[in-house]
Scaffold this motif. Structure first.
Motif: not given
Length: 517
Positions: A130-139, A236-243, A267-273
């Motif tokens: 998820i972090a890589i897809e959302l281009r977070e700096l430290q996956p 935290s939102a990424c981890v909750a979604t990952a779980a 809901s948590f990250l506004d990730i689209n389909a």
């Protein structure tokens, strides 16, 4: 369920502190945590600590050469692996590998015969993806936080023994487990995990993500209010979604289960389909590497085979519903597949040198520039150009030239500090960001880099040795003393100083001196 005397939080914390069966990090992992608290520590210091654990060295080498990073050439040494992955990723991965070796030592009640580790590792993989897809700096921070989300289960099992492991096995789902723990013990694994990570002295953003990722309403609220300034809300939102995605995979990864996890991601990250389908596909592709690195079978091969079909079914149905016409939907899906292919080609790192790429650099430069202004702290930027590289490349060939680029990059990175950012700007040009660093300190660091590069022979033929030097320009944002209105102005000033160096004979350093108050 039979009740028992409940313990208050202070009693639980005391039990955690003095429990002899409590999981403990290996000595090397503890030394890494301690060294990470020193922002001035160089990469070589971390390499020396890691070298004391040959098994960890091997896993880090395998990781650097795995599909996680997709480098064009093999990494052949620990220092190269650290350089290519980055220090933050190395620390996070080292702690993750150390954690996988932990157990509560409860014999028949060992958590190894439950889905505990499968869920934890799947959550870690999903969080990183998820972090890589959302281009977070430290996956890798997200991978570590995902692995540690339920570390409190280990603590509870060590402290309470077989009765707790039985409770864990009999819980139908994760939400029920928290309810059972609270009802029986007056305390749950969320708080136990937070206290355990504090006991291990891990960074605040990691242990805070443990309890915040278990509070779905808070994660959704973080997105709505954009309360992510410290990064913990986003983590935290990424981890909750990952779980939630991990639970869907454990349940068999049916279209219904993946759809439920998708609603959480929305809901948590506004990730689209399309982003969600990309996440699921990437997890499926990286699953073999994850299983090999952590020596665990996470998902039944038959389930893994069906996951792509389930995710594609979910995406197709949703797109058809949104577009309300099959002809239009076909065109949208075709465009979406092309977009996914493009996204898969994008990375944060330069494949030849392993350094951050220019896209990442520009985002990090803007971030560090704003932080420097906000904290009124100095911030220096260094522009580096390898001297006469084209002639070297023309004389000895592109293969040797590529090796020179990779080696120079590694030398620069080795001298850099934990807080610095080193990136390949393009061709034979590099940029180094030095936060909390004034001109004098920046010059001292760059002089060390130049000395390391100058003393390294890059080509040996008979008695002849070819050496390389670089030219550098430094520009510094000094609040109250220099005026740079934008990050682009600061990096342009460093580039200007570099060209003055090249015009004056190369092989040395020039400091940009305009804009002084």
């Amino acid at each position: 369920m039979a009740s028992m005397q409940k313990l208050d939080e202070s009693q639980i914390i005391a039990q955690l502190k003095y429990c002899k069966r409590l999981p403990t990090l290996p000595a090397v992992a503890l030394q890494l945590v301690e060294l990470a608290e020193d922002s001035s520590a160089a990469l070589d210091e971390f390499a020396k600590v890691i070298a004391f654990d040959p098994a960890l060295v091997g896993k880090l080498m395998r990781t650097a050469n795995s599909s996680f990073y997709g480098l064009r050439r093999k990494v052949s040494s620990l220092s190269e692996a650290i350089g290519f992955m980055g220090l933050n990723a190395t620390i996070s991965l080292s702690l993750s590998f150390s954690l996988r070796g932990l157990s509560c030592g409860q014999g028949d009640g060992d958590l190894d015969d439950t889905n505990y580790w499968s869920r934890s590792l799947l959550t870690a993989l999903a969080a990183r993806t998820i972090a890589i897809e959302l281009r977070e700096l430290q996956p890798e921070d997200f991978l570590l936080a995902g692995l540690m989300q339920d570390i409190g289960v280990l603590a509870m099992a060590a402290m309470l023994g077989n009765p707790y492991v039985t409770l864990y096995k009999n819980s139908p789902d994760h939400a029920s487990l928290l309810e059972y723990e609270a009802a029986r013990y007056g305390f749950d694994h969320v708080r136990a995990g937070e206290q355990l990570l504090k006991h291990w002295r891990l960074p605040a953003h990691i242990h805070e993500s443990v309890w915040r990722s278990h509070a779905p309403a808070d994660c959704a609220q973080d997105r709505r209010t954009e309360d992510c300034s410290d990064g913990i809300g986003r983590l935290s939102a990424c981890v909750a979604t990952a779980a939630c995605i991990a639970d869907a995979w454990i349940e068999g990864a049916s279209a219904d289960a993946l759809n439920a996890a998708f609603r959480t991601a929305q809901s948590f990250l506004d990730i689209n389909a399309e982003q969600y389908q990309n996440i699921i596909a990437s997890m499926r592709d990286e699953m073999p590497a994850m299983e090999a690195l952590f020596e665990s079978e996470l998902v039944d091969p038959a389930v893994l085979q069906s996951i792509g079909d389930s995710a594609l079914e979910l995406l197709t149905v949703r797109n058809l519903h949104l577009l309300q016409a099959s002809a239009v939907a076909d065109g949208h899906i075709q465009a979406l597949e092309q977009r996914i292919a493009t996204l898969e080609m994008q990375t944060q790192r330069d494949s030849l040198t392993g350094l951050y790429n220019r896209d990442y650099l520009e985002r990090k430069l803007a971030q560090e520039f704003d932080l420097a202004l906000h904290s009124q702290s100095p911030f220096s930027v260094v522009f580096i150009d390898i001297d006469l590289f084209k002639s070297f490349n023309d004389s000895f060939g592109h293969a040797v030239g590529d090796q020179v680029l990779a080696t120079v990059a590694h030398r620069i990175l080795t001298i850099s500090r934990q807080t610095d950012t080193v990136a390949r700007y393009g061709g034979e040009e590099f940029v180094v960001l030095l936060p909390h660093t004034d001109v004098d300190a920046a010059r001292a660091i760059v002089e060390q880099m130049l000395k390391s590069v100058r003393e390294t022979p890059y080509l040996i033929r008979g008695d002849a040795r070819a050496h390389i030097t670089f030219s550098a320009g430094i520009a510094a944002l000094l609040p109250g003393r220099t005026a740079f209105s934008t990050p682009a102005a600061l990096i342009d000033a460093a580039d200007s100083a570099l060209y003055k160096t090249k015009g004056a004979g190369r092989g040395h350093i020039t400091v940009h001196d305009s804009g002084l108050a």
